[in-house]
Design a protein around this motif. Structure first.
Motif, PDB file in Angstrom:
ATOM      1  N   ILE A 347      40.467 -18.645 -65.803  1.00 27.46           N
ATOM      2  CA  ILE A 347      41.859 -18.351 -65.418  1.00 27.46           C
ATOM      3  C   ILE A 347      42.568 -19.663 -65.083  1.00 27.46           C
ATOM      4  O   ILE A 347      42.070 -20.456 -64.281  1.00 27.46           O
ATOM      5  N   THR A 348      43.719 -19.866 -65.733  1.00 25.99           N
ATOM      6  CA  THR A 348      44.568 -21.021 -65.419  1.00 25.99           C
ATOM      7  C   THR A 348      45.972 -20.492 -65.090  1.00 25.99           C
ATOM      8  O   THR A 348      46.204 -19.279 -65.120  1.00 25.99           O
ATOM      9  N   LYS A 349      46.890 -21.405 -64.825  1.00 25.25           N
ATOM     10  CA  LYS A 349      48.251 -20.984 -64.435  1.00 25.25           C
ATOM     11  C   LYS A 349      48.946 -20.198 -65.552  1.00 25.25           C
ATOM     12  O   LYS A 349      49.865 -19.414 -65.309  1.00 25.25           O
ATOM     13  N   ASP A 350      48.514 -20.392 -66.805  1.00 29.97           N
ATOM     14  CA  ASP A 350      49.153 -19.714 -67.950  1.00 29.97           C
ATOM     15  C   ASP A 350      48.489 -18.391 -68.312  1.00 29.97           C
ATOM     16  O   ASP A 350      48.869 -17.751 -69.294  1.00 29.97           O
ATOM     17  N   SER A 351      47.494 -17.977 -67.551  1.00 33.47           N
ATOM     18  CA  SER A 351      46.779 -16.731 -67.880  1.00 33.47           C
ATOM     19  C   SER A 351      47.673 -15.499 -67.705  1.00 33.47           C
ATOM     20  O   SER A 351      48.535 -15.461 -66.826  1.00 33.47           O
ATOM     21  N   ILE A 352      47.412 -14.508 -68.557  1.00 30.52           N
ATOM     22  CA  ILE A 352      48.086 -13.205 -68.447  1.00 30.52           C
ATOM     23  C   ILE A 352      46.995 -12.184 -68.108  1.00 30.52           C
ATOM     24  O   ILE A 352      46.061 -11.992 -68.893  1.00 30.52           O
ATOM     25  N   PRO A 353      47.069 -11.552 -66.922  1.00 33.26           N
ATOM     26  CA  PRO A 353      45.967 -10.711 -66.445  1.00 33.26           C
ATOM     27  C   PRO A 353      45.465  -9.669 -67.441  1.00 33.26           C
ATOM     28  O   PRO A 353      44.259  -9.520 -67.632  1.00 33.26           O
ATOM     29  N   GLU A 354      46.386  -8.951 -68.110  1.00 34.24           N
ATOM     30  CA  GLU A 354      45.954  -7.911 -69.066  1.00 34.24           C
ATOM     31  C   GLU A 354      45.180  -8.530 -70.230  1.00 34.24           C
ATOM     32  O   GLU A 354      44.194  -7.963 -70.708  1.00 34.24           O
ATOM     33  N   MET A 355      45.633  -9.696 -70.713  1.00 32.03           N
ATOM     34  CA  MET A 355      44.946 -10.367 -71.834  1.00 32.03           C
ATOM     35  C   MET A 355      43.577 -10.902 -71.394  1.00 32.03           C
ATOM     36  O   MET A 355      42.625 -10.909 -72.169  1.00 32.03           O
ATOM     37  N   GLU A 356      43.483 -11.332 -70.154  1.00 31.02           N
ATOM     38  CA  GLU A 356      42.197 -11.805 -69.630  1.00 31.02           C
ATOM     39  C   GLU A 356      41.188 -10.653 -69.586  1.00 31.02           C
ATOM     40  O   GLU A 356      40.011 -10.841 -69.890  1.00 31.02           O
TER      41      GLU A 356
END
Length: 372
Positions: A347-356
């Motif tokens: 997880i980085t600042k550009d992560s999107i929770p649903e995509m993760e």
């Protein structure tokens, strides 16, 4: 020893509920196994021992050792194993687990945006019920399916039964030469599409590479870092960098383990803060998931042929101590007719929770494809 006798010895060991490990290193047609003579639980105290080690994510907890002196060692040359085709069944996502993981990732992103962390690797565990619970059968399928991974089946009656196919080398040491890889970034493999990497994955990979080189610097005389390349592991693609170095004479294995494990690829960065965040927020114990496993301090003779015309030189060999450890990714624990499949993502600042969350679903398909 033929293939049938080899696997029969392992089946007998398991039937007696005695410790064993069977494994094959990446792009290798040799399958090795260690059969411990009794069910004593040995620990690696200082990594100066010799044998096969199985270490947890949290290195403050004890690492299990199958000591060389207490084991029978067997190996076979084997390019393929006959396994029956299985009808793959989907691991049905659990809605509660999905929402919990999305909430966990959102919390991780907030921590990064508050500048507490630069990256954190967050995971969860999916459970799949099994029709066939024979671990040796599952190992054979893994060996036939994932040629570029360290595939293994590990059992100790006082610890549990773990199976995996990991593409990630933590590091290997041959004499004074150390090799490690930075592996980060994940996308699904699609034969018809040109591979493109987003900034998020490129940044994630660079964090891992920078961490490893900085951590190794105090222990090495020289270091070489390769260009970044794309590698395939099962139905997934990753970014990979190879790092090689020559260790200083006074460097011990425990120091290198302390410096590198857990890497940002399985923990995060800064390491101590990311590890604390994981231990406080994941709400389950990783145990040996994202720990490491492999051969510890085994002596190997290599022939040095410096002059083909000189028969004496042809017989000259150098004995080097070798260790090779793989990060325990793409793994599962077999328990009570079900498989606990461990999956996570960076997880980085550009992560999107649903995509993760979707990325973890893809990863569970990779290891779950050998189950029925």
């Amino acid at each position: 020893m033929d293939q049938n006798s080899f696997f029969e010895a392992i089946e007998n060991q398991y039937a007696k509920q005695l410790p064993f490990v069977v494994y094959s290193r990446p792009i290798n047609s040799v399958i090795k196994c260690w059969l411990q003579e009794d069910d004593t639980l040995h620990n690696a105290e200082n990594f100066k021992e010799s044998g096969f080690v199985f270490a947890p994510f949290n290195i403050e907890e004890k690492s299990v050792l199958f000591p060389k002196a207490n084991c029978t060692y067997l190996e076979i040359e084997c390019s393929d194993i006959e396994t029956k085709t299985i009808i793959q069944t989907e691991i049905l996502p659990n809605e509660t687990e999905k929402l919990q993981h999305i909430a966990l990732v959102s919390k991780g992103i907030n921590s990064i945006k508050n500048h507490d962390l630069q990256k954190v690797v967050l995971s969860h565990c999916e459970t799949k019920s099994l029709q066939n619970t024979n671990p040796i059968t599952i190992f054979k399928r893994l060996f036939s399916t994932y040629k570029n991974a360290m595939v293994y089946c590990w059992f100790h009656p006082k610890v549990g039964l773990w199976i995996g196919a990991t593409p990630e080398l933590l590091f290997k040491v041959e004499g004074k030469r150390l090799t490690t890889i930075a592996l980060a970034g994940t996308q699904a493999f699609n034969e018809s599409e040109t591979v493109k990497w987003a900034n998020k994955e490129i940044e994630e990979q660079q964090i891992v590479t920078d961490f490893i080189t900085k951590q190794l610097e105090p222990y090495t005389k020289t270091m070489t870092v390769s260009e970044v390349e794309t590698v395939k592991a099962g139905n997934l693609l990753h970014l990979k960098t190879r790092i090689t170095s020559v260790l200083k004479d006074d460097t011990d294995l425990k120091s290198i383990i302390g410096a590198l494990h857990p890497t940002p690829a399985v923990c995060g960065f800064p390491k101590a803060k990311a590890k604390d965040f994981i231990l406080q927020n994941e709400n389950y114990s990783r145990e040996y998931y994202t720990g490491f496993l492999g051969e510890l301090n085994l002596k190997e003779a290599t022939t040095r042929n410096t002059n083909r015309r000189n028969i004496e030189n042809n017989a000259y060999s150098v004995v080097k101590t070798q260790s090779n450890f793989y990060v325990n990714l793409r793994c599962m624990q077999l328990k009570d007719s079900s498989a606990k499949i461990y999956v996570g993502g960076g997880i980085t600042k550009d992560s999107i929770p649903e995509m993760e969350y979707e990325e973890t679903v893809n990863k569970s398909k990779t290891i779950g494809s050998v189950l029925e």
